[in-house]
Each structure stands twice: as C-alpha cells, then as structure tokens.
Write an enzyme that holds these catalytic residues in place. Structure first.
Site, PDB file in Angstrom:
ATOM      1  N   HIS A 341       4.559   1.762  -0.817  1.00  0.00           N
ATOM      2  CA  HIS A 341       3.399   1.000  -0.338  1.00  0.00           C
ATOM      3  C   HIS A 341       2.117   1.753  -0.686  1.00  0.00           C
ATOM      4  CE1 HIS A 341       1.520  -2.016   2.285  1.00  0.00           C
ATOM      5  NE2 HIS A 341       0.667  -1.052   2.578  1.00  0.00           N
ATOM      6  N   ALA A 342       1.182   1.082  -1.348  1.00  0.00           N
ATOM      7  CA  ALA A 342      -0.051   1.737  -1.800  1.00  0.00           C
ATOM      8  C   ALA A 342      -0.816   2.330  -0.622  1.00  0.00           C
ATOM      9  CB  ALA A 342      -0.931   0.733  -2.545  1.00  0.00           C
ATOM     10  N   HIS A 371      -9.196  -1.486  -4.314  1.00  0.00           N
ATOM     11  CA  HIS A 371      -9.134  -1.444  -2.849  1.00  0.00           C
ATOM     12  C   HIS A 371      -8.836  -0.022  -2.376  1.00  0.00           C
ATOM     13  CE1 HIS A 371      -8.060  -2.684   1.289  1.00  0.00           C
ATOM     14  NE2 HIS A 371      -7.116  -1.771   1.159  1.00  0.00           N
ATOM     15  N   GLU A 372      -7.817   0.601  -2.943  1.00  0.00           N
ATOM     16  CA  GLU A 372      -7.454   1.957  -2.522  1.00  0.00           C
ATOM     17  C   GLU A 372      -8.564   2.955  -2.836  1.00  0.00           C
ATOM     18  OE1 GLU A 372      -4.969   2.574  -0.601  1.00  0.00           O
ATOM     19  OE2 GLU A 372      -4.224   0.518  -0.738  1.00  0.00           O
ATOM     20  N   HIS A 375     -11.069   3.246  -0.063  1.00  0.00           N
ATOM     21  CA  HIS A 375     -10.730   4.247   0.952  1.00  0.00           C
ATOM     22  C   HIS A 375     -11.170   5.636   0.490  1.00  0.00           C
ATOM     23  CE1 HIS A 375      -8.320   1.619   3.517  1.00  0.00           C
ATOM     24  NE2 HIS A 375      -7.580   1.250   2.489  1.00  0.00           N
ATOM     25  N   GLU A 399     -10.619  -0.754   5.513  1.00  0.00           N
ATOM     26  CA  GLU A 399      -9.962  -1.766   4.688  1.00  0.00           C
ATOM     27  C   GLU A 399     -10.974  -2.662   3.975  1.00  0.00           C
ATOM     28  OE1 GLU A 399      -6.842  -1.600   4.086  1.00  0.00           O
ATOM     29  OE2 GLU A 399      -6.517  -0.036   5.572  1.00  0.00           O
ATOM     30  N   HIS A 501       4.102  -2.265   7.950  1.00  0.00           N
ATOM     31  CA  HIS A 501       3.183  -1.780   8.972  1.00  0.00           C
ATOM     32  C   HIS A 501       3.815  -1.802  10.361  1.00  0.00           C
ATOM     33  CE1 HIS A 501       0.881  -3.004   5.495  1.00  0.00           C
ATOM     34  NE2 HIS A 501      -0.058  -2.177   5.873  1.00  0.00           N
ATOM     35  N   TYR A 511      -6.808  -5.259   9.352  1.00  0.00           N
ATOM     36  CA  TYR A 511      -6.823  -6.084   8.138  1.00  0.00           C
ATOM     37  C   TYR A 511      -7.504  -7.427   8.400  1.00  0.00           C
ATOM     38  CZ  TYR A 511      -3.577  -2.543   6.504  1.00  0.00           C
ATOM     39  OH  TYR A 511      -3.011  -1.345   6.151  1.00  0.00           O
TER      40      TYR A 511
END
Length: 621
Positions: A341-342, A371-372, A375, A399, A501, A511
């Site tokens: 999972h990323a 997206h990552e 973060h 997020e 999750h 999210y």
C-alpha cells in the site's frame, strides 16, 4: 537505569517546588520540553526506522524489533506525560506552550499498561500481517494459490468483465483478508476503548475525533455527506443503468444496490475502472495517458521525478538525494513480503523522507505518485517545527495536499504541457467524459470513506454489537453507497478488515475530509494563480492547472509550514480565508456533471436511489 527524562523530571520537580507560581511554572515547563526535544526526535526516528524495516520486509524478527521499540517508547512518553501533568498547564498564558502540553499529555494507546499495550500491538500486527500476506487461488487453476492483492487482484478487478470470475476473487479475498481477523479486531476495539478512557475520552471514536479539535466535526461530516447525496445518487443511477445494459437484469437489478464486484475495485471505493464502457460519449476521446507512458518508456522513478518537478515549479522544496537512495518505488523482485500500500514516511531527521509504493506504469499510479509526494512536501515544509507539531493541521490536511496537486496534474492542459497527451481535442463531449471520470474517482469515494469510520465509531461506542458486526457493516455500506456484496454475507464472515486501513488501525475520516477540503484549497490556489474567476466560462475551477505558479505555491507552502502548531481552521484560513469544512467548492467543480446526469437519467428512465439489499442476514429480519 536512570533515563534522561527522569533526570530532567527531577530538575523540573525541584523548580516547581521552589517556584510554584504560574509564570515560573511556564518557564520551567518551557525548559523541560525544550531539553527533551532531541531525545524525542531520536526515539521517533528509531521507531519509524523499525516500522519501515518491518513493512518493507515482513518477518518475525522485524516485527519483534518494531514492537519492542514501540513498548519502550510508550513507557518513555508515559514518564514525560506524568511529569507534564504536575504543571498547571491548562492555565498557562503562553498559548503555544499550553497547546504543546495538551498534545504531549495525550498518550493515545501508550496510556495502557505495558502488558495491554503489547496486547494491542499484537492484535493490530496480526490483522495487518494477515492482510499483507493474504493469497488467493487462481480462478481457472485452483491448485495455483499465490495471487496477491497487488498487483494480481487489483489488475483483475480493473480489467475483467466476467462477473463470475470477479465474484470468485471477491469472495476469496474477503474470506482470506477479513474473516480470520475477527478475534483480533474485537480485542483491538476493547483495548482502544480502554486507552481512550485513560486519556479522559469516552471511547476510541472520541479519541479519533479529538484530533479535529472541534466538538461539532462529526456533525460537519454528516452534513457534507447529505450535501453531496443528490449528486451521488445521480451518478449511482447512471452507472447502475450502464452496468445493467452490459450484464443484464439477472446480474444487476433495476432499483437495487449495485453488486460491488462489477465496479472495477475490490472495495468499490472508486469506479474509474469501469469508465471504458460507461462513459457518456464513448466515441469521443477518453483521456488516458497510460499507453503514452508505456510508449515513452516511463519508469517508476521518472513518475516521481515529474511529481518533484511540479512541486519545485511552485517554489517548493526539491526532494533530497537521500529520498532516491532510501525509498522503495517498485515492488522488490527478491521475493520478500512487504506492505505494498502506497505510503509516505517522515523519519524525524532533516531531509530524511521516503515513499514506499509498488508503482505500476499507468495513469492512476502517476497521480498516486503526486499524492504521496504531497505528504513528503508537507514533511519538508514543517520539519523546522518542534516534534509535537510535525504533523498535519488535522488528519485530513495531509491527504488533501497531494490531491490538490493531482487536480491540476489530471487536467488535459497539464498532461499536454508535459508531453503525455497528444492530439487530444477537448470538445464538449470530451469535457463531460473528463468530469464523469473525475466523478467516478472523487465523488463515489465520499460515502465509502464516511462509512468506514462511522462503522468503527459504532463499534467503539458499543452501538454495533459484536454478534451483528458484519451485517451492520454491509447495512451501512448499502445505506450510504448503494452497493452490496456479490454473495450473501452473514456473521460467519467478517469483512471490514479486508480493507487495509481497517486492518492496520488507520483512521479514515481523514480521507473524507481530504476529498472535501482539497476542493476548497484548489479553488483558492487557482484564484491566486489567476486560473479561476467565478462566473468566467473559460477560467473555471475544473480547468485549472497551478503548475509553475509561485503565488499559489507560496500560499500553500505557508499553510504547510504551520504543521499542527495552530488549530486547523487557522491553517485553512491562511490559504482559503475560510475556517470551516464545506462541500460547496466540490459541488461547484462538479456542477456541469450534475446538470448532465439529471437530464440523461430522465432520458434513460434510470431509477434514482436504491432499495434495500438482500445480501446480508441480520437476526432481526
């Protein structure tokens, strides 16, 4: 053994005894937390390194090392909190110090006695390891039982149009990834509640909601779901009609929930993998750059380099060299088990940030890379803050940041600009196809995200009884998302933890919050970039690309740099001028899609809404 925290505690206690008045307490408290900072950073780094080692190479040795460090740190932070509680910190005049004390005296799970803390870690590890290592048997060759979620099952759900094959894999996955965790999950709920009460909160639900620093926040989420429901029901009706055309009335009913295995995703959390045959205008071009990425020989590293360039174009921070040396950007080929999972990681050292992602060369993972990296950019912008503030303003902020960038990256004009979209004509039909595809990704996700935590709140609060836990899960998924499992599920099954999750103890309201506030962020950033003017038919919210605009980037950067040093409304106000969460910007973004869907569903005679599901067996029915 005398630890640094005990020595500092002794000195602080002496200071308190000698100088009991509030002003002197503040000075002593400031020195105490300041003297601990280097030690806290070192411990956070050690714990993160151990978690990285375990999730990158799942083994008993790595699990044992990780858990030992977590137990040791839990005891350490208990000592710190015990000392901080000796201060009259609730009456401190220094608002920043008062905020820091509040955060440092909330121990989370570490408030549990050591034996119970270890028991809780074991329960979570048991669930997450079961999830990470689950394998299913091949549909055609039942002797071959080595198919993992990533990449095999994910690819099958994205591409297969055989309902029986999809039903088989769905059942296999939920039976393997969910059902075996029931005992561990019950223990996890019980111990989470015990920890919450030790932190003066009524249940694990309130412990999670406390991070949002607003007693009305759950009601804000409830209101947002009601706000978007009319639009959601329209896209649901349209997709169900298209699925019914493809699979027939024996597979998809006219008025019932949608059988979720047909929606291109294991959890039906996004439906973009069925866009190929449900798109409004199939003869118009559908924007997908996967083929072009493969044609140009894109690598996983190149995808992240493109994302890095986007952030740098906004006057943000370029990725440090260590990121490229230490990250895992592709699934290792050495046979080790890992959590695919990323995820993005902050190691609490200057510029030590990493991503772990089993990247595939396709458009979806290209957006996930951005997206990552959102973060990562957050980590880099607030790394100057004290350790207590090195987190998002609220869990949803982290997020939202990467997704704000993805909203720009996913526009045709950006993909054309970077050479991935060629000979693409954005006429009215193509525009609607694009809105629709975004809806399949962004809109349909909202009730899914909402349900995952509303369900767990019910478990934490005792509103959902253990003997009805699975059927209540599906009842809620049907109520809010209008989907149902492909086969009858009962209390012999336990399906919630078949989502990462839920197995890994990751709060999910973040999210939902992210998917709402990202549009508020996007609207403000687009205004600053001169890309959006309300009422302008050209400079619309859904055609904005902030690439290469420092004005937008600087405002985002200013918000990120706060970390959690201020309440989240303060952080939001820096960028947007607003202090509350609202779905208004999201609805404005999707207004053209809603207008089209209302007309089209009437033309098709598609039923809007859904009846109850018959795929769960509750004892009171």
């Amino acid at each position: 053994m005398v630890t640094k925290v005990l020595v500092l505690a002794l000195l602080a206690s002496v200071a308190l005894a000698v100088n009991p008045d509030l002003e002197d307490q503040e000075l002593a408290g400031q020195k105490y937390v300041s003297d601990l900072e280097a030690d806290i950073l070192a411990r956070n780094n050690e714990a993160t390194e151990a978690s990285w080692a375990y999730e990158s190479d799942i083994s008993e040795a790595h699990l044992k090392a990780r858990d030992e460090i977590q137990v040791r740190n839990a005891n350490y932070f208990k000592e710190v909190a015990r000392e901080l509680r000796k201060y009259d910190w609730q009456n401190f005049k220094n608002g920043d110090l008062k905020r820091m004390f509040k955060k440092m005296t909330d121990l989370g799970y570490a408030a549990l006695p050591e034996a119970k803390f270890t028991e809780l870690l074991d329960a979570i590890s048991s669930m997450s390891e079961n999830y990470a290592t689950a394998k299913v048997c091949d549909y055609k060759n039942r002797e071959k039982c080595d198919l993992a979620l990533e990449p095999e099952l994910t690819e099958i759900f994205a591409t297969s149009r055989d309902p029986e094959e999809l039903k088989y894999y769905w059942t296999q996955w939920y039976d393997k990834a969910g059902t075996p965790t029931r005992e561990a999950f019950d223990k996890y709920i019980k111990l989470s509640n015990e920890a919450a009460k030790l932190n003066n909160l009524s249940s694990g639900a309130e412990a999670w909601l406390d991070a949002y620093e607003d007693e009305t926040f759950e009601q804000q989420a409830d209101a947002a779901i009601e706000q978007i429901r009319p639009l959601y029901e329209q896209i649901h009706a349209y997709v169900r009609h298209k699925l019914r055309e493809r699979y027939g009335e024996d597979v998809v009913s006219e008025k019932g929930p949608i059988p979720m295995h047909l929606l291109g995703n294991m959890w039906a959390q996004s439906w973009d993998n069925v866009a190929d045959f449900t798109t409004p205008y199939p003869n118009s071009q559908l924007m997908d750059v996967t083929e072009e990425m493969v044609k140009q020989g894109y690598s996983a590293k190149q995808m992240f380099e493109m994302g890095d360039d986007f952030f740098v174009s906004l006057n943000m921070t370029r990725l440090p060299q260590s990121f490229w040396e230490k990250s895992i950007l592709e699934k290792p080929t050495d046979g080790r088990e890992l959590v695919c999972h990323a995820s993005a990681w902050d190691f609490y050292k200057t510029d030590d940030v990493r991503i772990k992602q089993c990247t595939r060369i396709n458009m979806e993972d290209f957006f996930t890379a951005h997206h990552e990296l959102g973060h990562i950019q957050y980590f880099l912008q607030y790394q100057h803050q004290p350790s207590t503030y090195r987190e998002g303003a609220n869990p949803g902020f982290h997020e939202a940041v990467g997704d704000v960038i993805s909203l720009s990256v996913s526009t045709p004009k950006h993909l054309e600009k970077i050479g991935l979209l060629k000979d693409f004509v954005m006429d009215e039909e193509a525009k609607m196809n694009q809105f629709y595809r975004q809806g399949l990704s962004k809109l349909v996700f909202l009730p899914f995200a909402y349900t995952l935590d509303k369900y767990r709140y019910g478990m934490f609060r005792g509103e959902i009884k253990p003997d009805q836990a699975n059927c209540k899960f599906w009842e809620m998924r049907t109520k809010f998302s209008g989907i149902e499992p492909p086969v009858v599920r009962s209390e012999k099954d336990f399906d919630g933890p078949a989502k990462y999750h839920m197995s890994a103890d990751v709060e999910y309201l973040r999210y939902l919050v992210s998917f709402i506030i990202q549009f508020q962020f996007h609207r403000s950033a687009c205004e600053l970039a001169g890309e959006y003017v309300k009422g302008d038919p050209v400079k619309t919210l859904n055609n904005c690309d902030i690439y290469q605009n420092a004005n937008a980037g600087n405002a985002i950067k200013e918000m990120l740099a706060l970390g959690s040093s201020k309440p989240w409304p303060d952080a939001m106000e820096v960028l947007t001028g607003q202090r509350t969460m609202s779905a208004d910007a999201l609805l404005e973004y999707f207004q053209p899609l809603q207008d089209w869907l209302v007309v089209e569903n009437k033309r098709l005679g598609a039923y809007v809404g859904w009846e109850k599901s018959d795929k769960t067996l509750l004892l009171d029915r």
